[in-house]
Design an enzyme around this catalytic site. Structure first.
Site, PDB file in Angstrom:
ATOM      1  CE1 TYR A 276      34.227  69.603  -2.555  1.00 51.68           C
ATOM      2  CE2 TYR A 276      33.041  68.563  -0.755  1.00 51.68           C
ATOM      3  CZ  TYR A 276      33.061  69.392  -1.854  1.00 51.68           C
ATOM      4  OH  TYR A 276      31.899  70.005  -2.270  1.00 51.68           O
TER       5      TYR A 276
ATOM      6  CD  GLU B  41      34.205  72.298  -6.018  1.00 54.91           C
ATOM      7  OE1 GLU B  41      35.013  73.229  -6.126  1.00 54.91           O
ATOM      8  OE2 GLU B  41      33.178  72.333  -5.306  1.00 54.91           O
TER       9      GLU B  41
ATOM     10  CG  ASP C  15      16.774  56.889 -17.725  1.00 51.11           C
ATOM     11  OD1 ASP C  15      17.449  55.978 -17.203  1.00 51.11           O
ATOM     12  OD2 ASP C  15      16.110  57.711 -17.060  1.00 51.11           O
TER      13      ASP C  15
ATOM     14  CB  THR D 117      20.914  54.102 -11.422  1.00 52.04           C
ATOM     15  OG1 THR D 117      20.167  53.035 -12.022  1.00 52.04           O
ATOM     16  CG2 THR D 117      20.009  55.300 -11.221  1.00 52.04           C
TER      17      THR D 117
ATOM     18  CE  LYS E 102      16.532  51.935 -11.069  1.00 50.46           C
ATOM     19  NZ  LYS E 102      17.378  53.133 -10.831  1.00 50.46           N
TER      20      LYS E 102
ATOM     21  NE  ARG F 218      20.091  53.720  -4.910  1.00 54.11           N
ATOM     22  CZ  ARG F 218      19.003  54.108  -4.236  1.00 54.11           C
ATOM     23  NH1 ARG F 218      18.680  53.521  -3.103  1.00 54.11           N
ATOM     24  NH2 ARG F 218      18.249  55.080  -4.702  1.00 54.11           N
TER      25      ARG F 218
END
Length: 422
Positions: free
Chosen positions: A57, A59, A203, A229, A232, A238
């Site tokens: 983790y 953060e 985008d 993203t 693609k 992802r």
């Protein structure tokens, strides 16, 4: 044939899930995958995604974390950032967004207040839900103004964009979308945004790999904020990234964390870094241009068989086909094509008289088939299979559809995919 990297521990611990993973790997290998938002990642990306980095983790940002033990995680994230900045030529990159929609939400949080006017392409014309469409939070929390395409050309109506921007003075203007088969004119959007004092968000989720490979003009230097993203055409995991100029970097970072999310997915960050490293190699430029060559060849072959393409063709990886003249809706056609071993999605087309869940069109993309080595020479055969499948679907001829699926498997047997081999 088996999934690669191998999954013997998963098979022993949970054979039900392992079996589904193997089934999915086989399905991906046996079908011509023409979904424009999908691709095949390398085995290196798969390995990074499945690594022990998922245990940690983290953060915060590198050097400014809220948990200890970040000595190596920081290096992973810094590598991903450096590679993104180098590949795209940007001042700043944030590699933490979980996916494309949260990346777009960060732009709203950074540069707009609830109720502000924002502007994006209408969903039926090729835009994305997060560009202010009514069912999205972006359409509910902000005042959306939508532009579209010209009916006679199927291309973005920049005169309409300019007129709407002058009238409504939006805080944000989104350029890009999810079903745009033509080159996006970033300089023209930038001129309009500058005139009305809007932040331009490009985008490039669909075309990021083409931009990285020099097969589509870059928005860098035109858009202050670039969202994408990482799957693609970029052929990564992802995930998502936001790239900005120096002036807009701090606001974006604060919007991503702590504005929208907690700890990043470190295994995904590592896989993004791997994909960006792959995209920086000369062979990726060849790949990006090959995607476009395949799309143009497929477009030409479909037109020769009487299919109506929105805008008449394509400049990138994507084709949008209006099936009205074929006397079949997009949904039954897409479902029949899936049974025939050709995977794509049904899609609205501009000025579509049918409902979104039962639209007139289908959307195709060539990134995945290019990854597995199909070339322009294969596109007439793919078009012939699509034509036969659509005809068979209209006639409810399941035997013909099954025959096509067998022919597809025969071709693909000689074009293996990363992640599945003997």
């Amino acid at each position: 044939m088996t999934h690669q990297p191998a999954i013997p521990t998963l098979t022993a611990a949970d054979p039900e899930i392992a079996g589904l993973v193997e089934d999915e790997a086989r399905r991906q290998a046996e079908k011509i995958r023409l979904i424009a938002s999908e691709n095949y990642v390398s085995e290196a990306v798969l390995e990074a995604t499945g690594s022990v980095l998922t245990n940690k983790y983290s953060e915060g940002y590198a050097g400014k974390r809220y948990y200890e033990g970040q000595q190596f995680i920081d290096q992973v994230e810094q590598l991903a950032i450096a590679r993104a900045k180098s590949l795209f030529g940007v001042d700043h990159a944030n590699v933490q967004p979980y996916s494309g929609s949260p990346a777009n939400l960060a732009a709203y949080l950074a540069f707009a207040q609830p109720g502000d006017t924002v502007m994006g392409m209408a969903l039926p014309d090729g835009g994305h839900l997060t560009h202010g469409w009514s069912v999205s939070a972006t359409g509910k929390w902000f005042n959306p103004v939508r532009y579209g395409v010209r009916k006679e050309t199927g291309r973005v109506d920049l005169d309409q964009v300019r007129d709407l921007a002058r009238e409504h003075r939006p805080k944000l203007i989104f350029a890009g979308g999810t079903a745009i088969p033509r080159t996006i004119d970033f300089p023209a959007f930038a001129e309009i945004a500058q005139e009305v004092g809007a932040v331009l968000v490009a985008d490039i989720a669909h075309i990021a790999g083409l931009v990285a490979g020099g097969a589509h003009p870059s928005p860098v230097g035109h858009a202050q904020v670039i969202t994408t993203t990482t799957h693609k055409t970029l052929r990564g995991p992802r995930g998502a990234m936001i790239m900005t100029d120096a002036e807009h970097a701090k606001a974006i970072d604060k919007a991503v964390f702590p504005g929208l999310q907690g700890g990043p997915h470190n295994h995904t960050t590592a896989a993004i870094a791997v994909a960006l490293g792959e995209a920086s190699k000369p062979e990726f430029r060849d790949y990006a241009h090959a995607i476009v060559a395949n799309a143009k060849a497929l477009a030409e072959a479909l037109v020769e068989r009487g299919f109506d393409l929105v805008s008449g063709g394509t400049d990138n990886h994507l084709l949008l086909v209006d099936l009205t003249s074929k006397q079949i809706g997009g949904k039954p056609a897409a479902q029949a094509l899936d049974r025939a071993g050709i995977e794509l999605n049904y899609n609205t087309v501009p000025f579509d008289p049918r409902k979104p869940f039962d639209p007139s069109g289908i959307r195709l993309g060539t990134a995945a088939i290019t990854t597995r080595g199909l070339t322009p020479e294969h596109q007439p055969q793919i078009a012939e299979w699509i034509d036969r499948s659509v005809t068979a679907a209209a006639a409810q001829d399941e035997a013909a559809i099954g025959k096509i699926a067998g022919e597809v498997r025969d071709l693909l047997a000689t074009h293996p995919i990363p992640g599945y081999r003997a």
